[in-house]
Scaffold this active site. Sequence first.
Site, PDB file in Angstrom:
ATOM      1  N   HIS A 154       0.801  -1.226   0.000  1.00 29.98           N
ATOM      2  CA  HIS A 154       0.000   0.000   0.000  1.00 29.98           C
ATOM      3  C   HIS A 154       0.833   1.275   0.000  1.00 29.98           C
ATOM      4  O   HIS A 154       0.278   2.355   0.200  1.00 29.98           O
ATOM      5  CB  HIS A 154      -0.912   0.037   1.227  1.00 29.98           C
ATOM      6  CG  HIS A 154      -2.119  -0.826   1.115  1.00 29.98           C
ATOM      7  ND1 HIS A 154      -3.265  -0.444   0.445  1.00 29.98           N
ATOM      8  CD2 HIS A 154      -2.370  -2.066   1.590  1.00 29.98           C
ATOM      9  CE1 HIS A 154      -4.173  -1.404   0.529  1.00 29.98           C
ATOM     10  NE2 HIS A 154      -3.655  -2.399   1.216  1.00 29.98           N
ATOM     11  N   LYS A 191      -8.267  13.872   4.456  1.00 34.23           N
ATOM     12  CA  LYS A 191      -7.363  12.715   4.428  1.00 34.23           C
ATOM     13  C   LYS A 191      -6.330  12.909   5.539  1.00 34.23           C
ATOM     14  O   LYS A 191      -6.262  13.969   6.160  1.00 34.23           O
ATOM     15  CB  LYS A 191      -6.696  12.552   3.068  1.00 34.23           C
ATOM     16  CG  LYS A 191      -5.988  13.792   2.555  1.00 34.23           C
ATOM     17  CD  LYS A 191      -5.452  13.588   1.141  1.00 34.23           C
ATOM     18  CE  LYS A 191      -6.559  13.665   0.095  1.00 34.23           C
ATOM     19  NZ  LYS A 191      -6.850  12.395  -0.517  1.00 34.23           N
ATOM     20  N   ARG A 192      -5.543  11.878   5.767  1.00 33.67           N
ATOM     21  CA  ARG A 192      -4.454  11.966   6.733  1.00 33.67           C
ATOM     22  C   ARG A 192      -3.570  13.167   6.400  1.00 33.67           C
ATOM     23  O   ARG A 192      -3.296  13.441   5.237  1.00 33.67           O
ATOM     24  CB  ARG A 192      -3.657  10.658   6.654  1.00 33.67           C
ATOM     25  CG  ARG A 192      -2.629  10.422   7.710  1.00 33.67           C
ATOM     26  CD  ARG A 192      -2.269   8.934   7.744  1.00 33.67           C
ATOM     27  NE  ARG A 192      -2.030   8.400   6.422  1.00 33.67           N
ATOM     28  CZ  ARG A 192      -0.835   8.292   5.860  1.00 33.67           C
ATOM     29  NH1 ARG A 192       0.235   8.713   6.504  1.00 33.67           N
ATOM     30  NH2 ARG A 192      -0.701   7.748   4.659  1.00 33.67           N
ATOM     31  N   LYS A 238       0.785  14.498   0.832  1.00 34.50           N
ATOM     32  CA  LYS A 238      -0.594  14.758   0.410  1.00 34.50           C
ATOM     33  C   LYS A 238      -0.832  16.249   0.154  1.00 34.50           C
ATOM     34  O   LYS A 238      -1.846  16.643  -0.408  1.00 34.50           O
ATOM     35  CB  LYS A 238      -1.575  14.219   1.456  1.00 34.50           C
ATOM     36  CG  LYS A 238      -1.526  12.693   1.552  1.00 34.50           C
ATOM     37  CD  LYS A 238      -2.483  12.154   2.601  1.00 34.50           C
ATOM     38  CE  LYS A 238      -2.365  10.658   2.768  1.00 34.50           C
ATOM     39  NZ  LYS A 238      -2.946   9.896   1.645  1.00 34.50           N
ATOM     40  N   THR A 240      -8.691   6.405  -1.715  1.00 38.43           N
ATOM     41  CA  THR A 240     -10.085   5.959  -1.807  1.00 38.43           C
ATOM     42  C   THR A 240     -11.045   7.110  -1.534  1.00 38.43           C
ATOM     43  O   THR A 240     -12.191   7.073  -1.966  1.00 38.43           O
ATOM     44  CB  THR A 240     -10.377   4.793  -0.843  1.00 38.43           C
ATOM     45  OG1 THR A 240      -9.968   5.147   0.485  1.00 38.43           O
ATOM     46  CG2 THR A 240      -9.659   3.531  -1.277  1.00 38.43           C
ATOM     47  N   LYS A 256     -14.837   8.038  -3.245  1.00 39.94           N
ATOM     48  CA  LYS A 256     -16.077   8.347  -2.528  1.00 39.94           C
ATOM     49  C   LYS A 256     -16.646   9.681  -2.985  1.00 39.94           C
ATOM     50  O   LYS A 256     -17.857   9.822  -3.186  1.00 39.94           O
ATOM     51  CB  LYS A 256     -15.810   8.390  -1.014  1.00 39.94           C
ATOM     52  CG  LYS A 256     -15.396   7.067  -0.415  1.00 39.94           C
ATOM     53  CD  LYS A 256     -14.757   7.264   0.952  1.00 39.94           C
ATOM     54  CE  LYS A 256     -14.045   5.984   1.391  1.00 39.94           C
ATOM     55  NZ  LYS A 256     -13.162   6.188   2.537  1.00 39.94           N
TER      56      LYS A 256
END
Length: 838
Positions: free
Chosen positions: A376, A569-570, A575, A677, A681
């Site tokens: 992952h 998100k985290r 990111k 993911t 969504k």
Amino acid sequence: MPTNQFLISQPTPTITQLPKQGVKKQDFINYFKQYYVHLLGRDEGHQSPFYAGEALSMVIRDHLMEHWKATHKTYKNNDCRRGYYLSMEFLMGRTLSNAMLNLGVTDNVTQAMYDLGIAIEELISSEEDAGLGNGGLGRLAACFIDSCATLQLPVIGYGLRYEYGMFTQTIVNGEQIEKPDHWLRYGNVWEIERLEYSHRIKFGGRSTVWTDANGKQQFSWVDTHDVLAIPFDTPIPGYQNGTVNTLRLWKAVATEEFNLDEFNAGDYAEAVAAKITAENITMVLYPNDANENGKTLRLQQQYFLASASLQDVIAHWTGLHGNDFTHFAEKSCFQLNDTHPSIAIAELMRLLMDLHGLGWDEAWIITKTTMAYTNHTLLPEALEKWPVTLMQRLLPRLMDIIFEINAHFISEVSAYWPGDSEVLRKMSIIEEGHQQQVRMAHLAIIGSFSVNGVAKLHTQLLQQGLFSDFYALWPHKFNNKTNGVTPRRWLASCNPKLASLITETIGDSWITDLSQLKKLEPFADDASFRERWYAIKQSAKQSLIDFKKNKNDAISHLSVEAIFDVQVKRIHEYKRQFLNILHVIHLYNCLKKGDTNDRVARCVLIGGKAAPGYRMAKKIIKLINNVAQVINSDPTVNHKLTVLFLEDYRVSAMEKICSGADLSEQISTAGKEASGTGNMKLMMNGAITIGTLDGANIEIREEVGDENFFLFGLTEEQIEAKRGHYNPIAIIDQDEDLQHVMHLLESGHFNQFEPSLFDDLINSIKSPHDPWMTIADFRSYIDAQQRVEDAYRNKDHWVKMSILNCANSGKFSTDRTISEYNREIWKLTPQPVVHESL
């Protein structure tokens, strides 16, 4: 409307078993009263949504029970091949609404509660999130087991029952403060303790070798400190198909409650020390492993999961087949969700050899034909390594086996690349250096028959970069399985108005075959359909405002006409929440200069948690909140720009957020995000993506078309080409907008009373060694955001884009993902459940 006066004062019958099928509204009323009054001891004077939610959950759980037992019996009677999904995380969220949907009883239950004066929404929101995960990895596991049940695949999920899940995040003076998330403080109505399936887990001690009466060398692991693994089972219902699979979570307890001799001697603390030490193993999700104690606990957790789960599978096998493992590999498949459970490879070897008498070769054939590994991450630092000294102290027998696995592997590599010591060094499970380390990802690859990435680009980069030597040796092992999300929770349940419109338009088969959403495409040109879609979207945005209004004053003036620009998100540097804030500061600067007339109102919503020991991520949260404070308190700009940090982001919050989002921020540095993911969504609920060519963004853009996706940024190849001569200062000098943004940051405008607070962040993006190359993508990002505004001004055009994003999200269902896992890796046969006649 419900009166919130519980109408339960009339007599209630005694508790009986729910009928297996055809439960009507009045049945739910009767059984709800039974549990509320007789089991929980409440009456109309106790008007707590919590107890009403407990009573209703018991009713729904009982309705699942007969299906659950029938599913187990079907699998046993058919002696079918089974799958076992091992994951350190299962981010389940709330269960009640999802269980009602999958049982097909939502309407009846909602009406039953209405008749009792109870709002079903209050009962759903009273349930604690099962926060047994950190983010995408755990939520993916939860979506996977939902799809396994819906596809009627015989798969059991194995994880840990953390007493404290992912921490509760509070924001104090703009900074993240972590508080314990004691999600089990009131128990968990959905789980069933199964003491009869407990197993003993070994730690410490020493490994011994001896020769039996037949002259065969035997191994024993002795003088160990043992812990008991107690299983707690949660039902996982498929969508209206009678299948209920199992999620089995392990709790660690001491083998003895306390030492009575020490207690009698007055040493009360020491008397219960063993109990406390044992229970620490499943106390906290992700202990801080910055110190030796944290590392030890994390390794204990991983081995505890692997050993308990494998012992459980083998106990089930020997119960049916005795000590004959001839067909074990034909009937069993283990999927390792990331490197965390990869110690299972060595543990299965130990169990087969030391406990069941198999030889090395026989045990290794079984192991390498039953284990499959999902990677992952593309970040080398995220691939776990454990010091050999720690492994030898904590798991001495496992370390012996790993050394032996590595010796056999090195021989194979030497035969393939004769005399190439550099390849041997790179591929060895044991990393040499000042301190020898066990590379767990290498163990996972060597001991598995399948290695998969989770998006097309991710898998290519694994094959070409991170694991290129292994790919050259075993190309047949590598494959791609692009992630997905379950449409039951992430559209049908969380966005019922939109789901209802879709069902009315194209039928309800999309709930189990998301590719059916493609039938929506022609309706994007239908003006009346667009109006209905728009109205539902605006209603979801208002619901999101109402959901957050009591926690943030800044949202009180917000209009649903604004773009809801979402990044949830985290919190991590790759990111690039920082890039998002650079754009916010750019917009703020434009508005302060008087550029207001042509600007579309925008609400930027950012949510996520930073790991407690991740200093830079926590600084990013502080920056977001400081920038929000300045903008939201400035009446000259806040009618056009609002910034909100969504405190304590979790599954139940995402269920509200994804319905109301207009723009989905997926802006990671290309080549760093494995898949994502959250992007799926949001797309599924009609948000339009602004993103780089990273992770699953690539496939989202392929599905929806470039014209319905806001692309920006360097590609992975361009990022790599820039390394070694990246010059962010030169980029700043050539971009006037970026100069203004950096001036506001460096002048302390957002930290006037906290001097130098953000210097580390500023220096990181100005450094030529910034691995995330944030500055390099700034201009492309700003230009893409301008295209967003231009598109949003044309309501019909934007709504059409929204519809087309939803219509083309079919690929991103976990039903498709799991079907591919099963077809190409697991090879399980679906098992329609046989129910006994009433």
